[in-house]
Design an enzyme around this catalytic site. Structure first.
Site, PDB file in Angstrom:
ATOM      1  N   GLU A  36     -29.083  18.213  -5.961  1.00  0.00           N
ATOM      2  CA  GLU A  36     -28.294  18.695  -4.837  1.00  0.00           C
ATOM      3  C   GLU A  36     -27.846  20.140  -4.978  1.00  0.00           C
ATOM      4  O   GLU A  36     -27.578  20.813  -3.980  1.00  0.00           O
ATOM      5  CB  GLU A  36     -27.068  17.795  -4.645  1.00  0.00           C
ATOM      6  CG  GLU A  36     -26.341  18.022  -3.336  1.00  0.00           C
ATOM      7  CD  GLU A  36     -25.200  17.030  -3.119  1.00  0.00           C
ATOM      8  OE1 GLU A  36     -24.431  17.234  -2.155  1.00  0.00           O
ATOM      9  OE2 GLU A  36     -25.074  16.074  -3.911  1.00  0.00           O
ATOM     10  N   ARG A  70     -30.322  16.684   6.087  1.00  0.00           N
ATOM     11  CA  ARG A  70     -31.021  15.793   5.151  1.00  0.00           C
ATOM     12  C   ARG A  70     -31.214  14.412   5.768  1.00  0.00           C
ATOM     13  O   ARG A  70     -30.281  13.809   6.277  1.00  0.00           O
ATOM     14  CB  ARG A  70     -30.224  15.651   3.857  1.00  0.00           C
ATOM     15  CG  ARG A  70     -30.852  14.665   2.869  1.00  0.00           C
ATOM     16  CD  ARG A  70     -30.012  14.551   1.618  1.00  0.00           C
ATOM     17  NE  ARG A  70     -28.778  13.821   1.848  1.00  0.00           N
ATOM     18  CZ  ARG A  70     -28.637  12.494   1.713  1.00  0.00           C
ATOM     19  NH1 ARG A  70     -29.687  11.759   1.400  1.00  0.00           N
ATOM     20  NH2 ARG A  70     -27.477  11.921   1.914  1.00  0.00           N
ATOM     21  N   ARG A 107     -28.191  11.648  10.908  1.00  0.00           N
ATOM     22  CA  ARG A 107     -26.779  11.647  10.533  1.00  0.00           C
ATOM     23  C   ARG A 107     -25.948  12.697  11.271  1.00  0.00           C
ATOM     24  O   ARG A 107     -24.782  12.454  11.584  1.00  0.00           O
ATOM     25  CB  ARG A 107     -26.649  11.852   9.018  1.00  0.00           C
ATOM     26  CG  ARG A 107     -27.023  10.626   8.218  1.00  0.00           C
ATOM     27  CD  ARG A 107     -26.865  10.872   6.741  1.00  0.00           C
ATOM     28  NE  ARG A 107     -27.148   9.647   5.992  1.00  0.00           N
ATOM     29  CZ  ARG A 107     -27.191   9.579   4.668  1.00  0.00           C
ATOM     30  NH1 ARG A 107     -26.962  10.667   3.946  1.00  0.00           N
ATOM     31  NH2 ARG A 107     -27.451   8.438   4.065  1.00  0.00           N
ATOM     32  N   HIS A 160     -20.432  14.851   2.746  1.00  0.00           N
ATOM     33  CA  HIS A 160     -21.257  13.956   1.936  1.00  0.00           C
ATOM     34  C   HIS A 160     -22.327  14.661   1.118  1.00  0.00           C
ATOM     35  O   HIS A 160     -22.596  14.273  -0.016  1.00  0.00           O
ATOM     36  CB  HIS A 160     -21.913  12.932   2.856  1.00  0.00           C
ATOM     37  CG  HIS A 160     -22.755  11.913   2.166  1.00  0.00           C
ATOM     38  ND1 HIS A 160     -22.249  11.063   1.195  1.00  0.00           N
ATOM     39  CD2 HIS A 160     -24.073  11.601   2.292  1.00  0.00           C
ATOM     40  CE1 HIS A 160     -23.213  10.265   0.762  1.00  0.00           C
ATOM     41  NE2 HIS A 160     -24.322  10.565   1.394  1.00  0.00           N
ATOM     42  N   SER A 186     -22.280  11.674  -8.535  1.00  0.00           N
ATOM     43  CA  SER A 186     -22.633  11.106  -7.238  1.00  0.00           C
ATOM     44  C   SER A 186     -23.708  10.032  -7.365  1.00  0.00           C
ATOM     45  O   SER A 186     -23.740   9.093  -6.560  1.00  0.00           O
ATOM     46  CB  SER A 186     -23.109  12.216  -6.300  1.00  0.00           C
ATOM     47  OG  SER A 186     -22.052  13.099  -5.979  1.00  0.00           O
ATOM     48  N   HIS A 246     -21.305  12.423   6.181  1.00  0.00           N
ATOM     49  CA  HIS A 246     -21.747  11.050   6.360  1.00  0.00           C
ATOM     50  C   HIS A 246     -20.912  10.433   7.472  1.00  0.00           C
ATOM     51  O   HIS A 246     -19.684  10.563   7.481  1.00  0.00           O
ATOM     52  CB  HIS A 246     -21.596  10.250   5.066  1.00  0.00           C
ATOM     53  CG  HIS A 246     -22.375   8.970   5.072  1.00  0.00           C
ATOM     54  ND1 HIS A 246     -21.992   7.884   5.816  1.00  0.00           N
ATOM     55  CD2 HIS A 246     -23.520   8.619   4.447  1.00  0.00           C
ATOM     56  CE1 HIS A 246     -22.870   6.912   5.650  1.00  0.00           C
ATOM     57  NE2 HIS A 246     -23.812   7.331   4.826  1.00  0.00           N
ATOM     58  N   LYS A 250     -19.467  16.573 -17.008  1.00  0.00           N
ATOM     59  CA  LYS A 250     -18.139  17.167 -16.871  1.00  0.00           C
ATOM     60  C   LYS A 250     -17.027  16.130 -16.932  1.00  0.00           C
ATOM     61  O   LYS A 250     -15.877  16.459 -17.160  1.00  0.00           O
ATOM     62  CB  LYS A 250     -18.047  17.979 -15.580  1.00  0.00           C
ATOM     63  CG  LYS A 250     -18.098  17.155 -14.308  1.00  0.00           C
ATOM     64  CD  LYS A 250     -18.128  18.044 -13.070  1.00  0.00           C
ATOM     65  CE  LYS A 250     -16.900  18.885 -12.920  1.00  0.00           C
ATOM     66  NZ  LYS A 250     -16.862  19.633 -11.651  1.00  0.00           N
ATOM     67  N   GLU A 264     -33.239   3.281   7.403  1.00  0.00           N
ATOM     68  CA  GLU A 264     -32.012   4.034   7.620  1.00  0.00           C
ATOM     69  C   GLU A 264     -32.236   5.085   8.700  1.00  0.00           C
ATOM     70  O   GLU A 264     -33.347   5.261   9.207  1.00  0.00           O
ATOM     71  CB  GLU A 264     -31.541   4.671   6.310  1.00  0.00           C
ATOM     72  CG  GLU A 264     -31.184   3.638   5.245  1.00  0.00           C
ATOM     73  CD  GLU A 264     -30.669   4.257   3.953  1.00  0.00           C
ATOM     74  OE1 GLU A 264     -30.798   5.482   3.798  1.00  0.00           O
ATOM     75  OE2 GLU A 264     -30.136   3.513   3.123  1.00  0.00           O
ATOM     76  N   SER A 272     -32.522  12.211  -0.897  1.00  0.00           N
ATOM     77  CA  SER A 272     -31.874  13.008  -1.934  1.00  0.00           C
ATOM     78  C   SER A 272     -32.229  12.544  -3.342  1.00  0.00           C
ATOM     79  O   SER A 272     -32.587  13.359  -4.209  1.00  0.00           O
ATOM     80  CB  SER A 272     -30.356  12.984  -1.751  1.00  0.00           C
ATOM     81  OG  SER A 272     -29.880  11.656  -1.678  1.00  0.00           O
TER      82      SER A 272
END
Length: 552
Positions: free
Chosen positions: A383, A394, A298, A359, A57, A252, A50, A130, A399
């Site tokens: 996504e 998540r 998160r 996010h 992302s 996020h 697009k 993480e 992802s």
């Protein structure tokens, strides 16, 4: 149709109003490009972007890809961590399917030449940790994994003569036809707005895949690029596909807070390598909210930051890694170091001001393990899809893994069926005979601002029924205005995105209103407890008529 040597449609290339392909892939990020590469070389493929090909992302993803790669790690451990982060709402079969294919996905990327960071000590691939992970299992390319991944995929795509890339093409709506054999509705392509020529063109295809990303631009503050407007989710809903769990929008915890910084994410890996979250006073606070402190899931971290900011009336909190050596910081986080320097922040000497930002969209178009939606020959991956992997929250770096695993699975399904799909019947061209050029585009920008503001205020990190009622009232009025505008004026990029964002906002509000509990990313002050039984929020469109395609 003439294309450049790299098969990217340029603004100077002669255009046609009708295109015919075997497979149409809408989206050029990790999911879309991986799907194109996994399809057979004799399949004629169109990939639509697009905006510019590096504007999705994927390109901006910093952290990495979670995978079971270390001898001290196991699939069972990764599965358990994902299920815990998902707050009881993950689909165990989807989690196991995705994670059991994680090493295969990483091996494929390594074969493509993705330059993953190696450990300076032993030369093995460096794995970071993480939030939500009990092990170091996130493979990365410094702090610019998305860029390295996307570059490798693009380089490979450009060597395939059967794949044509179209940049600055945004899909408007899917095209449906009746399958002459099964007599069921099927997807047969899409109407696509060519931003280069300001015209709507038709793309016919026997199989269509939506790899359009999420919808975080529905919120005022987001870590996503501008294109994250929920296009695929909105188009699939209008085409009669169910969506699920749209209330779970991941914020996020740490986006750079600076008046001139736009959507710059501070990767979770920085906390994984010892970064501390601090109040303006310099005091750490995360231990009061979760036993894992800064490495809590998160949703917990984002709510904690939101709580402290509101309690103190502070515009931001701070993320500090300056207690590490300068060499360590600059080698592990070169992108963040350089970006922050442009705003006068030296992260080797001072903390980074951060705020939570929208996010990731955990819900989406309902699919099976091959990415097949409710509409025959329409797939959704990445996504934009709802696989059941993420549940109510998540887990970090799952992802990109989902994109890779489901792209391969969808390719296998499409390849197995493509020869049996009848050719697409003639498609009527886009009709603009009853619309005119707009002389009031200011309406679009005002509606866009109003939508994102009330979604942030009423459907954000912490919700109440009263706020959701206000949002419901606002979205109805806004959609009425947008529908009137869409019906009378020629389409353009901003109008297409606004129409899609408004629809996705409605789906989020409806889903949040239906959930009478607090779970994962959906936190309600009116219903603070978690329900004993975990259930998905499934929304069914009025024109849903494909219940025999698959049932989850």
């Amino acid at each position: 149709m003439t294309v450049t040597d790299t098969k990217i449609m340029a603004t100077t290339t002669p255009q046609t109003s009708s295109h015919q392909y075997d497979v149409l892939i809408i989206g050029s990020g990790a999911a879309g490009l991986s799907l194109a590469l996994h399809l057979p070389s004799n399949v004629n493929i169109a990939v639509l972007s697009k905006a510019s090909l590096s504007e999705g992302s994927t390109w901006y993803a910093q952290g990495g890809i979670a995978a079971v790669l270390d001898d001290n790690d196991t699939v069972e451990s990764h599965v358990a961590d994902t299920l815990e982060a998902g707050a009881g709402l993950c689909h165990t079969d989807a989690v196991e399917f995705t994670i059991s294919h994680s090493r295969q996905a990483i091996d494929w990327l390594i074969e493509l030449g993705v330059d993953f960071t190696r450990d300076a000590g032993n030369g093995d691939y460096h794995l970071t940790r993480e939030g939500g992970h009990s092990k170091r299992r996130v493979i990365h390319s410094a702090d610019a994994t998305g860029k390295a991944l996307h570059t490798a995929l693009m380089d490979k795509v450009k060597t395939h003569t059967n794949i044509t890339l179209f940049d600055h093409y945004i899909a408007v709506d899917l095209i449906k036809q009746v399958d002459p054999m099964s007599k069921k509705r099927r997807c047969a392509g899409a109407y696509v707005y060519n931003r280069n020529t300001d015209r709507v063109e038709t793309f016919a295809a026997r199989s269509v895949a939506l790899a359009t990303g999420g919808a975080s631009k529905v919120y005022l503050y987001s870590s996503n690029p501008d294109g994250a407007s929920g296009d695929g989710i909105a188009m699939a809903w209008r085409a009669g596909c169910r969506v699920a769990n749209m209330e779970f929008n991941q914020f996020h915890p740490t986006c750079l807070f600076h008046p001139k910084a736009k959507s710059f994410l501070i990767t979770e890996a920085l906390r994984g390598e010892g970064g501390h979250l601090l109040l303006p006073s310099g005091e750490r606070f995360m231990d009061k909210f979760h036993e894992r402190g800064e490495l809590a899931p998160r949703d917990v971290v984002a709510r904690a930051i939101d709580h402290e900011m509101k309690r103190l009336g502070s515009d931001c909190i701070y993320l500090d890694i300056s207690h590490k050596s300068e060499e360590f910081i600059r080698s592990h986080f070169p992108t963040i170091y350089q970006e922050c320097l442009t705003f006068g922040i030296d992260i080797t000497k001072e903390p980074i001001p951060v705020v939570p930002a929208a996010h990731y969209t955990c819900g989406g178009i309902m699919v099976d393990k091959h990415g097949q939606t409710d509409l025959k020959n329409l797939y959704a991956i990445g996504e934009s899809s709802f696989t059941g992997l993420h549940g109510a929250n998540r887990m970090a770096s799952n992802s990109l893994l989902e994109c890779l695993v489901y792209a391969r699975s969808a390719a296998e399904s499409i390849s197995a069926q493509l020869d049996t799909i009848p050719p697409v019947a003639e498609i009527a061209p886009w009709d603009e005979s009853r619309v005119t050029n707009s002389d009031e585009d200011v309406v679009i920008s005002h509606n866009w601002e109003e939508l994102r503001r009330f979604m942030w205020d009423y459907v954000g990190i912490v919700r109440t029924q009263k706020r959701l009622e206000r949002a419901t009232h606002r979205i109805k009025l806004l959609q009425k205005e947008i529908h009137e505008y869409y019906s009378n004026y020629k389409v353009g990029n901003d109008l297409i995105e606004l129409r899609n964002l408004a629809l996705v906002a409605e789906l989020i509000i409806r889903s949040a209103t239906q959930r009478k509990e607090s779970r994962g990313l959906h936190y309600s002050l009116d219903y603070p407890a978690r329900a004993e039984i975990a259930t998905d929020t499934v929304l069914v469109p009025m024109n849903f008529a494909s219940q025999d395609i698959f049932v989850r």
